[in-house]
Design a protein around this motif. Structure first.
Motif, PDB file in Angstrom:
ATOM      1  N   VAL A 103       0.853  -1.189   0.000  1.00  0.00           N
ATOM      2  CA  VAL A 103       0.000   0.000   0.000  1.00  0.00           C
ATOM      3  C   VAL A 103       0.890   1.241   0.000  1.00  0.00           C
ATOM      4  N   LEU A 104       0.724   2.097  -1.006  1.00  0.00           N
ATOM      5  CA  LEU A 104       1.536   3.296  -1.190  1.00  0.00           C
ATOM      6  C   LEU A 104       0.700   4.516  -0.829  1.00  0.00           C
ATOM      7  N   LEU A 105       1.154   5.276   0.168  1.00  0.00           N
ATOM      8  CA  LEU A 105       0.403   6.420   0.672  1.00  0.00           C
ATOM      9  C   LEU A 105       1.070   7.729   0.265  1.00  0.00           C
ATOM     10  N   ASP A 106       0.266   8.743   0.068  1.00  0.00           N
ATOM     11  CA  ASP A 106       0.725  10.066  -0.352  1.00  0.00           C
ATOM     12  C   ASP A 106       0.593  11.026   0.829  1.00  0.00           C
ATOM     13  N   SER A 107       1.730  11.414   1.424  1.00  0.00           N
ATOM     14  CA  SER A 107       1.706  12.319   2.576  1.00  0.00           C
ATOM     15  C   SER A 107       2.064  13.761   2.194  1.00  0.00           C
ATOM     16  N   TRP A 108       2.087  14.054   0.907  1.00  0.00           N
ATOM     17  CA  TRP A 108       2.467  15.378   0.399  1.00  0.00           C
ATOM     18  C   TRP A 108       1.416  16.424   0.738  1.00  0.00           C
ATOM     19  N   ILE A 109       1.875  17.586   1.184  1.00  0.00           N
ATOM     20  CA  ILE A 109       1.019  18.771   1.368  1.00  0.00           C
ATOM     21  C   ILE A 109       1.643  19.897   0.559  1.00  0.00           C
ATOM     22  N   GLU A 110       0.881  20.515  -0.303  1.00  0.00           N
ATOM     23  CA  GLU A 110       1.426  21.578  -1.155  1.00  0.00           C
ATOM     24  C   GLU A 110       2.022  22.705  -0.322  1.00  0.00           C
ATOM     25  N   GLY A 111       3.281  23.038  -0.616  1.00  0.00           N
ATOM     26  CA  GLY A 111       3.944  24.156   0.021  1.00  0.00           C
ATOM     27  C   GLY A 111       4.420  23.910   1.436  1.00  0.00           C
ATOM     28  N   GLU A 112       4.320  22.674   1.919  1.00  0.00           N
ATOM     29  CA  GLU A 112       4.708  22.369   3.297  1.00  0.00           C
ATOM     30  C   GLU A 112       5.811  21.323   3.338  1.00  0.00           C
ATOM     31  N   GLU A 113       6.684  21.403   4.365  1.00  0.00           N
ATOM     32  CA  GLU A 113       7.711  20.382   4.546  1.00  0.00           C
ATOM     33  C   GLU A 113       7.173  19.166   5.282  1.00  0.00           C
ATOM     34  N   GLY A 114       6.216  19.385   6.154  1.00  0.00           N
ATOM     35  CA  GLY A 114       5.593  18.282   6.877  1.00  0.00           C
ATOM     36  C   GLY A 114       4.607  17.532   5.997  1.00  0.00           C
ATOM     37  N   GLY A 115       4.059  16.452   6.545  1.00  0.00           N
ATOM     38  CA  GLY A 115       3.159  15.615   5.763  1.00  0.00           C
ATOM     39  C   GLY A 115       1.841  15.358   6.459  1.00  0.00           C
ATOM     40  N   ARG A 116       0.862  14.932   5.662  1.00  0.00           N
ATOM     41  CA  ARG A 116      -0.452  14.592   6.186  1.00  0.00           C
ATOM     42  C   ARG A 116      -1.097  13.576   5.252  1.00  0.00           C
ATOM     43  N   LEU A 117      -1.742  12.577   5.815  1.00  0.00           N
ATOM     44  CA  LEU A 117      -2.482  11.620   5.000  1.00  0.00           C
ATOM     45  C   LEU A 117      -3.905  12.119   4.747  1.00  0.00           C
ATOM     46  N   GLY A 118      -4.515  12.700   5.743  1.00  0.00           N
ATOM     47  CA  GLY A 118      -5.848  13.252   5.581  1.00  0.00           C
ATOM     48  C   GLY A 118      -6.939  12.224   5.836  1.00  0.00           C
ATOM     49  N   VAL A 119      -8.129  12.732   6.139  1.00  0.00           N
ATOM     50  CA  VAL A 119      -9.250  11.872   6.528  1.00  0.00           C
ATOM     51  C   VAL A 119      -9.613  10.900   5.416  1.00  0.00           C
ATOM     52  N   ASP A 120      -9.699  11.376   4.185  1.00  0.00           N
ATOM     53  CA  ASP A 120     -10.127  10.513   3.079  1.00  0.00           C
ATOM     54  C   ASP A 120      -9.136   9.388   2.828  1.00  0.00           C
ATOM     55  N   GLN A 121      -7.855   9.720   2.818  1.00  0.00           N
ATOM     56  CA  GLN A 121      -6.862   8.681   2.542  1.00  0.00           C
ATOM     57  C   GLN A 121      -6.774   7.677   3.692  1.00  0.00           C
ATOM     58  N   LEU A 122      -6.907   8.149   4.912  1.00  0.00           N
ATOM     59  CA  LEU A 122      -6.924   7.243   6.058  1.00  0.00           C
ATOM     60  C   LEU A 122      -8.126   6.301   5.977  1.00  0.00           C
ATOM     61  N   ALA A 123      -9.260   6.818   5.536  1.00  0.00           N
ATOM     62  CA  ALA A 123     -10.441   5.972   5.368  1.00  0.00           C
ATOM     63  C   ALA A 123     -10.214   4.927   4.284  1.00  0.00           C
ATOM     64  N   ARG A 124      -9.553   5.318   3.197  1.00  0.00           N
ATOM     65  CA  ARG A 124      -9.253   4.352   2.134  1.00  0.00           C
ATOM     66  C   ARG A 124      -8.280   3.286   2.624  1.00  0.00           C
ATOM     67  N   LEU A 125      -7.296   3.713   3.441  1.00  0.00           N
ATOM     68  CA  LEU A 125      -6.356   2.744   4.008  1.00  0.00           C
ATOM     69  C   LEU A 125      -7.100   1.736   4.872  1.00  0.00           C
ATOM     70  N   GLU A 126      -7.973   2.219   5.738  1.00  0.00           N
ATOM     71  CA  GLU A 126      -8.729   1.306   6.603  1.00  0.00           C
ATOM     72  C   GLU A 126      -9.583   0.355   5.779  1.00  0.00           C
ATOM     73  N   ALA A 127     -10.235   0.867   4.749  1.00  0.00           N
ATOM     74  CA  ALA A 127     -11.061   0.013   3.897  1.00  0.00           C
ATOM     75  C   ALA A 127     -10.212  -1.030   3.177  1.00  0.00           C
ATOM     76  N   GLN A 128      -9.025  -0.638   2.729  1.00  0.00           N
ATOM     77  CA  GLN A 128      -8.136  -1.570   2.045  1.00  0.00           C
ATOM     78  C   GLN A 128      -7.693  -2.691   2.980  1.00  0.00           C
ATOM     79  N   LEU A 129      -7.321  -2.331   4.199  1.00  0.00           N
ATOM     80  CA  LEU A 129      -6.865  -3.337   5.154  1.00  0.00           C
ATOM     81  C   LEU A 129      -8.003  -4.232   5.618  1.00  0.00           C
ATOM     82  N   ALA A 130      -9.192  -3.658   5.748  1.00  0.00           N
ATOM     83  CA  ALA A 130     -10.342  -4.454   6.167  1.00  0.00           C
ATOM     84  C   ALA A 130     -10.795  -5.416   5.065  1.00  0.00           C
ATOM     85  N   GLY A 131     -10.653  -4.989   3.813  1.00  0.00           N
ATOM     86  CA  GLY A 131     -11.141  -5.789   2.698  1.00  0.00           C
ATOM     87  C   GLY A 131     -10.158  -6.786   2.144  1.00  0.00           C
TER      88      GLY A 131
END
Length: 245
Positions: A103-131
């Motif tokens: 599973v390849l996740l995108d933690s990029w935030i435009e214009g920022e050095e830090g990262g974030r997965l975000g609510v939608d991507q975290l939900a997709r991750l959970e659905a992927q692992l559950a399924g």
């Protein structure tokens, strides 16, 4: 199955451009020769492929990866430009290979050095692992854990607690790979190894309270051996291969 993880090459449009004193184009070329000798089944670049987000830097990286003759993929880091990356090579989200899901996740935030997965991507991750309960390897750029360098934690993964909560609910995740911190580090989070890799470019001092470059530390890549349930021994083993200049 053998996977190679590379990270943080920080290439620029000008191949002669250095990153913090390092000739990153020459270093990447020498590392590719070592990677090819390992005969991997898959190579993953875990972000900061480019330092300037230029299409020329991505094209040059892709040419060298294509020359390996194996499957490869990449994901964006904070210095990358995801849309430009995707013009050269599509950004994948899940790879199924030899009884594993990667599973390849995108933690990029435009214009920022830090990262974030975000609510939608975290939900997709959970659905992927559950399924899909096949053995799983997760890869992202920003480390989802607190590290020793205080300055790095300020630009780490913002929603690491939410990510950790998801990991804690699924026992078929066998490891998480990341980049961003420019050195090798392994720790356990709820029994799951969280592993970073040395950068292709310059290395950072692991435990410095402020930003500092370790000019003596070598570059490197990570080898990850994934086995099937039918094979005796652990499903996943890993080590770092250092490539001195």
């Amino acid at each position: 199955m053998l996977i190679v993880q590379l990270s943080d090459s920080h290439l620029c449009a000008d191949p002669a451009q250095r990153y913090r004193g390092v000739d990153v184009q020459a270093r990447l070329s020498s590392m590719m020769a070592r990677v090819a000798a390992c005969q991997p089944d898959l190579v993953i670049l875990s972000g900061d492929v480019s330092d300037d987000g230029s299409i020329a830097s991505y094209q040059r990286a892709a040419e060298q990866l294509d020359a390996l003759g194996c499957r490869w993929t990449w994901l964006p880091g904070n210095h990358d430009h995801p849309a430009t990356m995707a013009e050269v090579r599509p950004l994948e989200t899940v790879i199924h290979l030899d009884g594993w899901q990667i599973v390849l996740l995108d933690s990029w935030i435009e214009g920022e050095e830090g990262g974030r997965l975000g609510v939608d991507q975290l939900a997709r991750l959970e659905a992927q692992l559950a399924g899909d309960t096949t053995p799983t390897l997760i890869v992202l750029h920003h480390p989802p854990v607190i590290v020793e360098a205080a300055w790095m934690n300020e630009i780490g993964l913002e929603d690491r607690d939410a990510f950790r909560a998801i990991l804690g609910r699924y026992d078929h995740v066998h490891a998480v790979l990341c980049g961003h911190i420019h050195h090798e580090r392994t720790c356990l989070q709820d029994g799951v190894p969280i592993m970073s890799v040395p950068a292709v470019a310059a290395q950072f001092v692991p435990d410095s309270p402020d930003f500092a470059v370790d000019e003596r530390a070598p570059a490197g890549f990570r080898l990850i051996r994934l086995s099937s349930n039918e094979t005796p021994g652990p499903l996943l083993s890993s080590r770092v291969e250092y490539v001195p200049d």
